[in-house]
Design an enzyme around this catalytic site. Structure first.
Site, PDB file in Angstrom:
ATOM      1  CB  CYS A 127       6.856   2.784  12.908  1.00 41.31           C
ATOM      2  SG  CYS A 127       7.052   4.513  13.403  1.00 41.31           S
ATOM      3  CG  ASP A 163       3.180   0.838  10.761  1.00 39.22           C
ATOM      4  OD1 ASP A 163       2.454   0.988  11.760  1.00 39.22           O
ATOM      5  OD2 ASP A 163       4.146   1.578  10.502  1.00 39.22           O
ATOM      6  CB  SER A 210       1.566 -12.650  -9.684  1.00 35.40           C
ATOM      7  OG  SER A 210       1.630 -14.017  -9.997  1.00 35.40           O
ATOM      8  CB  VAL A 218       4.910  -6.843 -12.375  1.00 38.79           C
ATOM      9  CG1 VAL A 218       3.465  -6.789 -11.900  1.00 38.79           C
ATOM     10  CG2 VAL A 218       5.831  -7.262 -11.245  1.00 38.79           C
ATOM     11  CD  GLU A 253       2.007   9.201   4.789  1.00 41.60           C
ATOM     12  OE1 GLU A 253       1.168   9.813   5.479  1.00 41.60           O
ATOM     13  OE2 GLU A 253       2.921   8.510   5.304  1.00 41.60           O
TER      14      GLU A 253
END
Length: 156
Positions: A55, A62, A79, A77, A97
Site C-alpha cells: 500500500c 497487499d 515466463s 514474453v 489500479e
C-alpha cells in the site's frame, strides 16, 4: 521443430541456476523470444496467484492474483522473466489500479502485442476487494478492447 540459439538470443534468465530475486519494481527483467507463429492469432494466458505489492500510504502488504491474456505479434514474453518482474513489485508501493496499468504498459512496450489485458483480483482490505482491469489493442483489435472491457463488468 526446436528453437535454435539464434531464436533464443536475449533469453538469459531461463535455466540460470543462480536466480537473483529483485524486490523493487524492475521492468528491465522482462525478456522476449520470437513468436514462431506470427501468422496465427492465438491466446496466451499467464496466471500469477501470489502477486504482492505494498500500500503506498501504509506500507502494508497487499495480496492478489494477476491474470494476463495476450495475442502475440512478433515477440512473446519469456515466463521466468515475467515471474521475476511480477515478483519485483514486492516492495513497490502503489495502488492496485496503478500496478495493473503499469504491468500492461510495460508488456505493451516490450512485445507490441495485437491485444493484451491484465486483470488483478486482490484480496479484501477493510472488507473491500478491488479487481482492476486494463486492456490494449492495436488498430485491428479496437472492437475487442471495448467488448472485453464491457465483459469484465459482468464477470466480476
Amino acid at each position: 521443430m526446436s528453437r535454435n540459439e539464434n531464436e533464443l538470443q536475449g533469453v538469459t534468465l531461463l535455466g540460470d541456476k543462480h536466480t537473483a530475486y529483485t524486490y523493487d519494481y524492475n521492468p528491465d527483467l522482462l525478456e522476449t523470444f520470437i513468436n514462431k507463429h506470427p501468422e496465427n492469432e492465438y491466446l496466451v494466458t499467464f496466471n500469477c496467484p501470489e502477486f504482492t505489492t505494498l500500500c503506498p500510504k501504509t506500507g502494508q502488504p497487499d495480496f492478489g492474483k494477476i491474470i494476463i491474456n495476450y495475442i502475440p505479434r512478433e515477440r512473446m514474453v519469456e515466463s521466468k522473466s515475467l515471474k521475476l518482474y511480477l515478483f519485483s513489485f514486492r516492495n513497490h508501493g502503489d495502488f492496485h489500479e496503478d500496478c495493473v496499468n503499469i504491468i500492461m504498459k510495460d508488456l505493451v512496450r516490450l512485445m507490441e502485442p495485437r491485444y493484451i489485458e491484465v486483470c488483478g483480483i486482490f484480496t479484501p482490505r477493510g472488507g473491500i476487494s478491488i479487481y482492476p482491469f486494463a486492456n490494449y489493442g492495436d488498430a485491428e483489435h479496437q472492437d475487442m478492447v471495448k467488448q472485453r472491457l464491457l465483459a469484465s463488468f459482468k464477470n466480476l
